[in-house]
Every structure is written in structure tokens, then in C-alpha cells.
Design an enzyme around this catalytic site. Structure first.
Site, PDB file in Angstrom:
ATOM      1  N   HIS A 114      -7.728  74.656  64.200  1.00 54.15           N
ATOM      2  CA  HIS A 114      -6.608  75.506  63.786  1.00 54.15           C
ATOM      3  C   HIS A 114      -7.101  76.448  62.693  1.00 54.15           C
ATOM      4  O   HIS A 114      -7.559  75.997  61.646  1.00 54.15           O
ATOM      5  CB  HIS A 114      -5.440  74.657  63.265  1.00 54.15           C
ATOM      6  CG  HIS A 114      -4.620  74.051  64.368  1.00 54.15           C
ATOM      7  ND1 HIS A 114      -3.308  73.676  64.208  1.00 54.15           N
ATOM      8  CD2 HIS A 114      -4.928  73.776  65.660  1.00 54.15           C
ATOM      9  CE1 HIS A 114      -2.850  73.184  65.358  1.00 54.15           C
ATOM     10  NE2 HIS A 114      -3.810  73.221  66.241  1.00 54.15           N
ATOM     11  N   TYR A 159       5.161  74.897  58.461  1.00 51.84           N
ATOM     12  CA  TYR A 159       5.723  74.231  57.277  1.00 51.84           C
ATOM     13  C   TYR A 159       6.948  75.037  56.879  1.00 51.84           C
ATOM     14  O   TYR A 159       6.815  76.194  56.487  1.00 51.84           O
ATOM     15  CB  TYR A 159       4.722  74.221  56.115  1.00 51.84           C
ATOM     16  CG  TYR A 159       3.592  73.238  56.289  1.00 51.84           C
ATOM     17  CD1 TYR A 159       2.489  73.529  57.090  1.00 51.84           C
ATOM     18  CD2 TYR A 159       3.614  72.006  55.635  1.00 51.84           C
ATOM     19  CE1 TYR A 159       1.453  72.614  57.239  1.00 51.84           C
ATOM     20  CE2 TYR A 159       2.571  71.092  55.773  1.00 51.84           C
ATOM     21  CZ  TYR A 159       1.505  71.398  56.586  1.00 51.84           C
ATOM     22  OH  TYR A 159       0.481  70.492  56.728  1.00 51.84           O
ATOM     23  N   PRO A 166       2.509  63.043  52.023  1.00 47.97           N
ATOM     24  CA  PRO A 166       1.881  63.531  53.256  1.00 47.97           C
ATOM     25  C   PRO A 166       1.801  65.057  53.397  1.00 47.97           C
ATOM     26  O   PRO A 166       1.075  65.543  54.259  1.00 47.97           O
ATOM     27  CB  PRO A 166       2.758  62.938  54.361  1.00 47.97           C
ATOM     28  CG  PRO A 166       4.069  62.634  53.713  1.00 47.97           C
ATOM     29  CD  PRO A 166       3.782  62.340  52.274  1.00 47.97           C
ATOM     30  N   LYS A 201      -3.637  65.201  53.045  1.00 45.70           N
ATOM     31  CA  LYS A 201      -4.881  64.968  52.306  1.00 45.70           C
ATOM     32  C   LYS A 201      -5.356  63.507  52.345  1.00 45.70           C
ATOM     33  O   LYS A 201      -6.516  63.226  52.022  1.00 45.70           O
ATOM     34  CB  LYS A 201      -4.714  65.395  50.838  1.00 45.70           C
ATOM     35  CG  LYS A 201      -4.623  66.894  50.656  1.00 45.70           C
ATOM     36  CD  LYS A 201      -5.990  67.526  50.868  1.00 45.70           C
ATOM     37  CE  LYS A 201      -5.953  69.030  50.891  1.00 45.70           C
ATOM     38  NZ  LYS A 201      -6.629  69.618  52.053  1.00 45.70           N
ATOM     39  N   TYR A 245      -6.108  73.786  51.587  1.00 51.18           N
ATOM     40  CA  TYR A 245      -5.751  73.169  52.869  1.00 51.18           C
ATOM     41  C   TYR A 245      -6.998  72.807  53.684  1.00 51.18           C
ATOM     42  O   TYR A 245      -7.078  71.721  54.270  1.00 51.18           O
ATOM     43  CB  TYR A 245      -4.851  74.113  53.675  1.00 51.18           C
ATOM     44  CG  TYR A 245      -4.039  73.392  54.724  1.00 51.18           C
ATOM     45  CD1 TYR A 245      -2.728  73.022  54.474  1.00 51.18           C
ATOM     46  CD2 TYR A 245      -4.592  73.066  55.958  1.00 51.18           C
ATOM     47  CE1 TYR A 245      -1.969  72.337  55.426  1.00 51.18           C
ATOM     48  CE2 TYR A 245      -3.855  72.389  56.918  1.00 51.18           C
ATOM     49  CZ  TYR A 245      -2.546  72.024  56.639  1.00 51.18           C
ATOM     50  OH  TYR A 245      -1.823  71.360  57.581  1.00 51.18           O
TER      51      TYR A 245
END
Ligand code: PHB
Length: 394
Positions: free
Chosen positions: A78, A204, A296, A300, A388
Site C-alpha cells: 500500500h 481512517y 491499535p 504499531k 506510518y
């Protein structure tokens, strides 16, 4: 007096056979060091407990470089995510901003791959045991446990790795440790659904009704989450109610609709931040959730466990090769540098996207302004992308 059915000597006894423990065992094996892995759970239980599904760039490298490379063919790369708020999606282009990507590859698959690899390499793996006791971690470590037939066994080793998860017994053996906690006034409701993907990348979403996350698994199975009350009972949520809540949190002027299907599994996930320091006491070293938990948001947890495993294996190699235990003293600082970055990142993403009960109108406008700033500023977006995809080791 209890009789001991067998007594085994090894270099490192690893309490906890999840991804952290198995990765330590795998890396030690590649360095020519024997270990024994113990876990109360069966391998089947671990393999079927759904967890997060995002691997940072360096987690994928660590797996692939050490021959655990199924992620490269079965995982999905991704190159970005969407942040969705005020009814519109904004793409964060990881690849363009940092040159790095992440991989969608479930933790259950990481476990299965490591388990298969250790098994193939003849590892001593003992799952489904009970009554584990860890003794004398200062001088001469000794671990005793009961097998499925009720017999007691003993393992002696130079070192003990405590990779025994968020309900760790090993962490309690670290004398004088400091524990850092943060509780959040919400949790996540997680569902596994049978439906085609609703988006090509993770979404998100911040909405008036709270956070939601759209993730994927396969062409026909998807993973989704929405913020809920920590006391929520999964059984109170019919399929229709789950979908209505998710659709509402994702709705916007672009007309986005999720593709629906049967809800196969529903769970409420705990939500907290925790760190214990130091991560070493004498000949005991902690790894993964045993030493730290992250919420969550940002996925990580597994990445930190794999990063710990890499640093820990290097530390153990240095200590055992040179017969110099002072090398162990560097472990905590090296591991915690990354842990605290990830703690901050998870906390930041969480607070930027969730609805905090009792938040004022000011708080909400400030939160929206933060989201607008992150997506509008290449520096803001790069900050998110770097965190990220995982900060490279300096
Ligand atoms: C998941 O796919 O399960 C997942 C992905 C990203 C997160 C959390 C969970 O931040």
C-alpha cells in the site's frame, strides 16, 4: 517434591511463542544460537486470533531478508492511505512523500509463516503448556512448566526472553521497573465481514459519531473498525446495526458507500498505551507487548515487536559471542527510542481522529483544523507518512 520429567539446557529460553518470540528464536537460529520457545496457548489459537494487518517497510525487510518472504507474494503493498473528515477523503501519498510503502499482511499470517519456518528448521517449540514459572533471572535462569499430560519439565539457559504478551508474567520479574500508562475513554469495535473491498487503500475516518477504519483482507473478506464505548457488548450489534453505524461514519458529499455483507466476527478491542522500563533485568529481556502496548490506531504493535526482536537478537549475539553480559545493558535504550516514537505516533493519530466524550465545540474545531493542516501541508503529510511507514533505524 515435584518430579521433573525432563531437563533441557539451551542458550536462550523464550517465554511466549507469538511473532516476537518466534522472530527472536528465528534470528538466534540464523546466528547459530539454540533456543526453546514456550507458550501457554496452542499454535492454532494464536493463528486464529485476529490482530492488526499493517507491516512497516522495515518489518517487511526483516521478514524477507531472513527468508520469511511469503509477505512479498501474498501481501499487498500500500503506497498510501486516506484520511477522511468533514465528508471528504484526502490521500496521503507515502511513496511520493517518503519513498516508502507499507504492506497489508495480517499478523495471523506473520505468525503462521514464522511458525512454519521455525518448524522447518527443527526448532524446539512447546505450545499448549501451563503453570510456567521463571526463576533466578539474575544469575542462573531456570523455567519450569507443565505439559499437556501433567508432567513438569525444566529448562535452564544463559538468558530468558519474556515475549509473553500483554498479560506478561515475565515483566513482573523486573525489579524496580517504572510503568507508564494511558487509558482512553473509548475502545474499538472490530468486525470481519464477507464483502468485496470498499476502497483500494485503508481509510481512517473522523466523523461526528466517532472514528471508523476501513481495512482489507482478501477479495471477499474485509476488516473494519469503529470507535465504541469500552463497555459495549458485541452481541448487541446485529449485522444491520453494524453496517448502519459504519455507513453513517463514512458518509459524505462524494457519496461513498461501503459494500455490505455478512458479519463473520465481532470483538471489542481494548485501548491503552503502556510502557515498562527498563526492558531488562539481569539475564531476563522483555520484547513486544510484554514491555509495551499501543492503541491499535496506526497498527504499531506488531511492528514494535519485530523491531524489538531484531535489536534483541543483535544484543544477545553480542553478549553470548563475547561472553560479555554488559552488552545487554544497551538493549533498553535502543528498543525504547523506537517504542516512545511509536507511542507518540499512535497517541497522535488516535487523538486526531477520535471523538473524546465531553469534548467542547472548541476541541472539535481544533481537531478539524489539525486534520486540514496535515493534509494541506506537504510537511504535515510527510510527518504522518514517515511515522506510518516506520522510521528507519538511525
Ligand atoms: C487492520 O487491518 O486490522 C488494521 C489496519 C490498520 C490499523 C489497525 C488495524 O491501524
Amino acid at each position: 517434591m515435584t518430579t521433573i520429567a525432563t531437563s533441557t539446557r539451551t542458550r536462550v529460553v523464550i517465554v511466549g511463542g507469538g511473532p516476537a518470540g518466534l522472530m527472536v528464536s528465528h534470528l538466534l537460529h540464523l546466528a547459530g544460537l539454540d533456543s526453546v520457545v514456550l507458550d501457554n496457548r496452542t499454535a492454532r489459537t494464536i493463528e486464529t486470533t485476529h490482530r492488526a494487518g499493517i507491516l512497516e517497510r522495515d518489518s517487511v525487510r526483516l521478514l524477507a531478508d531472513t527468508g520469511v518472504d511469503r509477505v512479498l507474494t501474498a501481501g499487498h503493498r500500500h503506497a498510501g492511505i486516506s484520511l477522511r473528515f468533514a465528508g471528504l477523503s484526502h490521500r496521503i501519498d507515502f511513496e511520493g512523500l517518503t519513498g516508502a510503502s507499507c504492506w497489508l499482511y495480517p499478523q495471523t499470517d506473520v505468525f503462521a509463516d514464522l511458525h512454519r519456518t521455525r518448524h522447518r528448521d527443527g526448532a524446539d517449540l512447546r505450545y499448549g503448556i501451563s503453570a510456567t514459572e521463571v526463576h533466578d533471572v539474575r544469575d542462573a535462569p531456570r523455567v519450569r512448566y507443565t505439559d499437556g499430560e501433567g508432567r513438569r519439565h525444566e529448562i535452564t539457559a544463559d538468558l530468558v526472553v519474556g515475549a509473553d504478551g500483554s498479560r506478561s508474567v515475565c515483566r513482573d520479574l523486573v525489579d524496580g521497573a517504572t510503568r507508564y500508562f494511558r487509558e482512553y475513554p473509548f475502545a474499538w469495535f472490530g468486525v470481519l465481514v464477507e464483502a468485496p473491498p470498499s476502497a483500494p487503500e485503508l481509510v481512517y475516518a473522523r466523523s461526528e459519531r466517532g472514528f471508523a477504519l476501513i481495512s482489507q483482507r482478501t477479495a471477499s473478506i474485509q476488516r473494519m473498525y469503529f470507535q465504541c464505548d469500552p463497555g459495549e457488548d458485541p452481541q448487541d450489534w446485529s449485522d444491520d446495526r453494524v453496517w448502519a453505524e459504519l455507513q453513517c461514519r463514512l458518509a459524505g458529499e462524494d457519496g461513498l458507500r461501503l459494500r455490505e455483507g455478512p458479519v463473520l466476527e465481532r470483538t471489542v478491542l481494548p485501548f491503552r498505551s503502556f510502557v515498562q522500563a527498563p526492558m531488562r533485568h539481569g539475564r531476563l529481556l522483555l520484547a513486544g507487548d510484554a514491555a509495551h502496548t499501543v492503541p491499535p490506531t496506526g497498527a504499531k504493535g506488531l511492528n514494535l515487536a519485530l523491531a524489538d526482536a531484531r535489536i534483541l537478537a543483535e544484543t544477545i549475539e553480542a553478549a553470548l559471542a563475547g561472553d560479555d553480559l554488559s552488552a545487554l545493558a544497551r538493549y533498553t535504550d535502543r528498543a525504547l527510542a523506537r517504542v516512545w516514537k511509536a507511542q507518540h505516533f499512535s497517541y497522535w493519530l488516535t487523538t486526531m481522529l477520535h471523538r473524546t466524550p465531553g469534548a467542547s465545540a472548541f476541541d472539535e474545531q481544533r481537531q478539524l483544523a489539525e486534520l486540514h493542516t496535515v493534509v494541506a501541508s506537504p510537511s504535515g503529510a510527510r510527518y504522518l507518512a514517515e511515522g506510518y511507514t516506520g522510521w528507519p533505524e538511525p
